[in-house]
Design a protein around this motif. Structure first.
Motif, PDB file in Angstrom:
ATOM      1  N   GLU A  90       0.817  -1.217   0.000  1.00  0.00           N
ATOM      2  CA  GLU A  90       0.000   0.000   0.000  1.00  0.00           C
ATOM      3  C   GLU A  90       0.851   1.268   0.000  1.00  0.00           C
ATOM      4  OE1 GLU A  90      -0.475  -2.673   1.861  1.00  0.00           O
ATOM      5  OE2 GLU A  90      -2.434  -3.396   1.166  1.00  0.00           O
ATOM      6  N   LEU A  93       1.254   2.571  -3.535  1.00  0.00           N
ATOM      7  CA  LEU A  93       0.113   3.313  -4.087  1.00  0.00           C
ATOM      8  C   LEU A  93       0.011   4.706  -3.459  1.00  0.00           C
ATOM      9  CD1 LEU A  93      -2.420   3.490  -5.806  1.00  0.00           C
ATOM     10  CD2 LEU A  93      -3.670   2.243  -4.025  1.00  0.00           C
ATOM     11  N   LEU A  94       0.189   4.758  -2.146  1.00  0.00           N
ATOM     12  CA  LEU A  94       0.085   6.059  -1.476  1.00  0.00           C
ATOM     13  C   LEU A  94       1.174   7.009  -1.977  1.00  0.00           C
ATOM     14  CD1 LEU A  94      -0.745   4.890   2.168  1.00  0.00           C
ATOM     15  CD2 LEU A  94      -2.292   5.958   0.542  1.00  0.00           C
ATOM     16  N   ARG A  97       0.317   8.251  -5.519  1.00  0.00           N
ATOM     17  CA  ARG A  97      -0.695   9.316  -5.481  1.00  0.00           C
ATOM     18  C   ARG A  97      -0.070  10.646  -5.058  1.00  0.00           C
ATOM     19  NH1 ARG A  97      -5.403   5.632  -2.434  1.00  0.00           N
ATOM     20  NH2 ARG A  97      -6.155   4.602  -4.330  1.00  0.00           N
ATOM     21  N   ARG A 107     -15.391   9.046  -7.686  1.00  0.00           N
ATOM     22  CA  ARG A 107     -15.951   7.686  -7.704  1.00  0.00           C
ATOM     23  C   ARG A 107     -17.451   7.766  -8.002  1.00  0.00           C
ATOM     24  NH1 ARG A 107     -12.784   4.385  -2.892  1.00  0.00           N
ATOM     25  NH2 ARG A 107     -10.832   4.315  -4.051  1.00  0.00           N
ATOM     26  N   ARG A 135     -13.444  12.412  -3.393  1.00  0.00           N
ATOM     27  CA  ARG A 135     -12.647  12.049  -2.224  1.00  0.00           C
ATOM     28  C   ARG A 135     -11.264  12.683  -2.327  1.00  0.00           C
ATOM     29  NH1 ARG A 135      -9.856   6.086  -1.758  1.00  0.00           N
ATOM     30  NH2 ARG A 135      -8.527   6.558   0.022  1.00  0.00           N
ATOM     31  N   ASP A 245     -12.911   6.890   1.368  1.00  0.00           N
ATOM     32  CA  ASP A 245     -12.548   5.493   1.142  1.00  0.00           C
ATOM     33  C   ASP A 245     -13.667   4.591   1.681  1.00  0.00           C
ATOM     34  OD1 ASP A 245     -11.120   3.221   0.582  1.00  0.00           O
ATOM     35  OD2 ASP A 245      -9.513   3.579   2.021  1.00  0.00           O
ATOM     36  N   ILE A 276     -12.365   0.840  -7.725  1.00  0.00           N
ATOM     37  CA  ILE A 276     -12.234   1.229  -6.304  1.00  0.00           C
ATOM     38  C   ILE A 276     -11.894   0.030  -5.429  1.00  0.00           C
ATOM     39  CG2 ILE A 276     -13.991   3.030  -6.714  1.00  0.00           C
ATOM     40  CD1 ILE A 276     -15.479   1.545  -4.264  1.00  0.00           C
TER      41      ILE A 276
HETATM   42  C1  LIG Z   1      -5.281   0.496  -0.259  1.00  0.00           C
HETATM   43  C2  LIG Z   1      -5.459   1.904   0.250  1.00  0.00           C
HETATM   44  C3  LIG Z   1      -4.151   2.631   0.188  1.00  0.00           C
HETATM   45  C4  LIG Z   1      -6.482   2.734  -0.406  1.00  0.00           C
HETATM   46  C5  LIG Z   1      -7.861   2.253  -0.659  1.00  0.00           C
HETATM   47  O1  LIG Z   1      -8.455   1.420  -0.026  1.00  0.00           O
HETATM   48  C6  LIG Z   1      -8.537   2.914  -1.746  1.00  0.00           C
HETATM   49  O2  LIG Z   1      -7.989   3.828  -2.341  1.00  0.00           O
HETATM   50  O3  LIG Z   1      -9.698   2.561  -2.016  1.00  0.00           O
END
Ligand SMILES: CC(C)CC(=O)C(=O)O
Ligand SMILES: NC(=O)C1=CN([C@@H]2O[C@H](COP(=O)(O)OP(=O)(O)OC[C@H]3O[C@@H](n4cnc5c(N)ncnc54)[C@H](O)[C@@H]3O)[C@@H](O)[C@H]2O)C=CC1
Ligand SMILES: [Mg+2]
Length: 373
Positions: A90, A93-94, A97, A107, A135, A245, A276
């Protein structure tokens, strides 16, 4: 036209669903005479396995040089079940972003008429639901200082928001509302959180510039309840990272499956498109995951590139698959028929390429079957 698209399949079902989105994009490229140059890149658990880094620099560079990014999902049980792991999928991904400044995550949530029977919610409650969740994606508690005391008895996650971070997504949410049903609902916890009070104050100020849009406030606990009791009251929902989220996964129940919900993550220089949902590890490699969220994310990608007709072609194909019941097992129809991930992708691509003809091919496959094709 020619576009470079970074493709990050990721972990779990990420590669399977992303492949179906690529099939749809390839059909669009052939039908509308475009060239999509895919640059595949790694992120998540697979990237840790290969390089030790959940977001290799090469991936970041590929993304920065691309016109748009198509992303699957990341995450793996070997990390989910090991809370002390210090390097985690994770984080990739963070960081992506944050590095790309993808602050605005949109979304869309809608109740497809064909799937209303699939929702556990009553028809009169969900029919006609059409919500855009805005979001905030690069601030808040996911990005705050994280600490664990030396004796490991106390943990800390900091949450902060600046006026600038709140303002930029607020403007986008109000502009979207102007083109929709002209209502923004700010979801926060301003009765308790200082960050939420800054959101209310900032959003209230900005709302004065959009006189044709009404602004309402809801505490997140109440919003979670209202989402189930009366989702049609919502037009644009504006909210911070953590709340967005959570309520978007909740909202996916309205559509019949989380496997249907696509998203765009937009910054000033880059744009990323992803379902999502997460990596759904239980379904990895089984060809059963719903690819429609990924395919609809590809449609949002095309829309972002200015290819409106092409995006609509994908959306029409998705609608057709729902009408014909060529769907995965999470949204299987009354006849108990379900198609595999790849067959749904094949149908969508075929429908884009051949339009009406493809009905017949797939109606034949569909007829009389009750198992996965
Ligand atoms: C896995 C997370 C960093 C984020 C998440 O759950 C999302 O963006 O829907
Ligand atoms: N953007 C991302 O990459 C995200 C990654 N994750 C990661 O994914 C992993 C699994 O997390 P979970 O909490 O189980 O969430 P998940 O979204 O992967 O799965 C939750 C449930 O949703 C359903 N589902 C999800 N995707 C589906 C699809 N395409 N078709 C049909 N049903 C689908 C399944 O019933 C599944 O059990 C974790 O490692 C988590 O960190 C979670 C959310 C977002
Ligand atoms: Mg999530």
């Amino acid at each position: 036209m020619k576009f470079t698209i970074a493709v990050i399949p990721g972990d779990g079902i990420g590669p399977e669903v992303t492949n179906q989105a690529k099939k749809a994009l390839n059909a669009v490229a052939d039908t509308y005479n475009h060239v999509f140059l895919y640059k595949e890149a790694q992120m998540g658990a697979c990237a840790i396995d290969e390089t030790g880094n959940p977001l290799p620099e090469e991936t970041l560079n590929i993304c920065k040089k691309s016109d748009a990014i198509l992303f699957g999902a990341i995450g793996d049980p070997k990390y989910d079940n090991n809370p002390t792991a210090t390097v985690r999928p994770e984080q990739g991904l963070l960081r992506l972003r944050k590095e790309l400044g993808l602050y605005c995550n949109v979304r869309p949530v809608k109740a497809y008429d064909q799937l209303i029977a699939n929702s556990p919610l009553k028809e009169e409650i969900i029919k006609g639901t059409d919500i855009a969740i805005f979001r905030e994606l690069t601030g808040g508690i996911y990005f705050g200082i994280k600490e664990l005391s030396d004796d490991k008895q106390v943990a800390f996650d900091g949450c902060s928001y600046s006026v600038e971070e709140i303002s930029r997504i607020t403007h986008l949410a109000f502009q979207a509302a102007q083109n929709r049903r002209k209502k923004v609902t700010l979801v926060d916890k301003a009765n308790v959180l200082e960050t939420s009070r800054l959101w209310r104050k900032t959003v209230t100020e900005i709302a004065k510039k959009y006189k044709d849009v009404s602004l309402e406030f809801l505490f997140v606990d109440n919003a979670a309840m209202q989402m189930i009791l009366n989702p049609k009251q919502f037009d644009v929902i504006l909210t911070e990272n953590l709340f967005g989220d959570i309520i978007s996964d909740e909202a996916s129940v309205i559509g019949g499956s989380i496997g249907l919900l696509a998203s765009s993550s937009i910054g000033d220089k880059s744009a990323l498109f992803e379902p999502i949902h997460g990596s759904f590890p239980q379904a990895k490699g089984k060809d059963v995951a719903n690819p429609l969220a990924s395919i609809l994310s590809a449609a949002m990608l095309l829309e972002h590139l200015g290819l409106h007709e092409e995006a609509e072609a994908i959306e029409r194909a998705v609608e057709k698959s729902l009408v014909l019941g060529i769907t995965t097992e999470d949204i299987k129809n009354k006849s108990n028929f379900s198609a595999s991930t790849s067959k749904v992708g094949d149908f969508i691509a075929d429908y884009i390429s051949n339009q009406e003809d493809s009905n017949l091919n797939f109606m034949n496959i569909h007829a009389g079957q009750s198992t996965i094709i």
